[in-house]
Design an enzyme around this catalytic site. Structure first.
Site, PDB file in Angstrom:
ATOM      1  N   LEU A 142      31.253 -52.815 -32.184  1.00 22.04           N
ATOM      2  CA  LEU A 142      30.544 -51.548 -32.035  1.00 22.04           C
ATOM      3  C   LEU A 142      31.384 -50.479 -32.710  1.00 22.04           C
ATOM      4  CD1 LEU A 142      29.430 -51.582 -28.258  1.00 22.04           C
ATOM      5  CD2 LEU A 142      28.015 -52.079 -30.259  1.00 22.04           C
ATOM      6  N   ASP A 143      30.738 -49.490 -33.325  1.00 15.59           N
ATOM      7  CA  ASP A 143      31.477 -48.386 -33.911  1.00 15.59           C
ATOM      8  C   ASP A 143      32.312 -47.688 -32.840  1.00 15.59           C
ATOM      9  OD1 ASP A 143      30.110 -48.987 -36.224  1.00 15.59           O
ATOM     10  OD2 ASP A 143      28.662 -47.350 -36.006  1.00 15.59           O
ATOM     11  N   ARG A 144      33.360 -47.029 -33.283  1.00 16.86           N
ATOM     12  CA  ARG A 144      34.257 -46.342 -32.346  1.00 16.86           C
ATOM     13  C   ARG A 144      33.488 -45.432 -31.387  1.00 16.86           C
ATOM     14  NH1 ARG A 144      39.135 -42.089 -34.009  1.00 16.86           N
ATOM     15  NH2 ARG A 144      39.585 -41.400 -31.885  1.00 16.86           N
TER      16      ARG A 144
END
Length: 337
Positions: free
Chosen positions: A137-139
């Protein structure tokens, strides 16, 4: 290990960039393989700057890994919420702001470091530096993430994702109103040639497929249920922006954000944007067969508290601020695939 593939795109980026995107490796790694003459076509080594033509067959020979001790990871400590865990895998509700695996600027404070500090056993991973990480997942994207504890579980989960047997569903608040719902967004994704940290829709990119459907329509935005058909970097954000409906609060792919809204509604749009601490994107549901027992697992995660004011403002419904389960309240989990 040897990998052979045939170019299907009409045009490609230069070889080192194209190889990095196609094989999900760093550009430095791709350049090293090319410099060592391990990337060939018709038996001849290729240069890093070459542009491949449709139909070209490329062979990549990966050298055996050196005999070296396994990399160690500095333990870190942060509170995590697990929604499922056994001896083979764990599913956690990743908070926003946490990078999934070690990398530049986050060598010691990633999710991997926190899991090591917790004492969670992790699989070796499919690539160096990503033990246990099956998908990412993106940050600044929150929500459900599965982590493998054993190598066998990792292989089976990765294979299930590749065969599209893992359902990954996201909730997103997007600017404007989708003209068609549901909609399939099928557009290739590659690294942006002007900014390698960003992605873009481009010919020659990797195949990418996103399914989106409107759950609730508000004055300035739609609450959308998004299901991944593939899992490319920044895929949902890039695809939604590509069809003209970027995620509210997205700083990289906003394409104007509130400035896209008609002047008569600009003030309300700016207020909504100010209430968004990050992109309003959340991994809300995950469903797959257990890699060992085969038992079906269906897990959900509600809309996070830090995004609730923006959702309530978009919906013009103050009840959402006090509602414990806003996605359920809005019928999100009852939506069709």
């Amino acid at each position: 290990m040897t990998v052979v593939f045939c170019v299907s795109a009409s045009t490609t980026e230069r070889l080192d960039r194209f190889l990095a995107d196609q094989l999900a490796i760093s550009r430095t790694h791709a350049a090293r393989l090319i410099a060592d003459k391990l990337v060939t076509s018709a038996g001849r080594p290729l240069r890093a700057s070459v542009l491949l033509e449709r139909g070209a067959e490329v062979t990549v020979q990966f050298p055996p890994p050196p005999d070296a001790p396994p990399r160690t990871y500095a333990p870190a400590h942060s509170e995590l919420r697990f929604v499922y865990e056994d001896e083979y895998l764990a599913v956690l509700d990743k908070p926003a702001g946490l990078v999934v695996h070690p990398g530049p600027g986050h060598w010691n404070d990633s999710l991997v470091n926190v899991l090591v500090g917790r004492g969670t056993p992790l699989s070796e991973g499919s690539s160096e530096g990503r033990p246990g990480i099956v998908h990412r997942l993106d940050r600044d994207t929150s929500g459900l993430l599965v982590v493998a504890k054993t190598d066998a579980a990792h292989r089976r989960l990765a294979a299930a994702i590749e065969r599209r047997q893992v359902s990954r569903v996201y909730a997103a608040l997007v600017w404007g109103h989708l003209r068609k719902t549901p909609v399939d967004i099928e557009a290739p994704i590659a690294r942006n040639p002007k900014d390698r940290k960003r992605m873009t829709v481009a010919d020659g990119g990797r195949h990418a497929l996103t399914h989106a459907a409107v759950v609730a329509r508000f004055g300035l935005a739609d609450l959308v249920r998004v299901r991944l058909g593939t899992g490319r970097t920044h895929q949902i954000r890039v695809h939604l922006a590509h069809i003209g409906h970027p995620v509210v609060g997205d700083r990289e792919y906003a394409f104007g954000g509130s400035r896209r809204v008609t002047p008569s509604e600009r003030r309300a749009a700016e207020r909504l944007e100010q209430l968004a601490p990050r992109q309003l994107l959340h991994a809300a549901a995950l469903a797959f067969a257990h890699p060992v027992s085969g038992a079906p697992l269906t897990l959900v995660s509600e809309w996070p508290a830090d995004l609730r004011p923006a959702l309530a403002d978009a919906a013009a419904d103050a009840n959402l601020l006090a509602e414990r389960n806003p996605l359920q309240y809005l019928g999100f989990f009852a939506s069709d695939e």
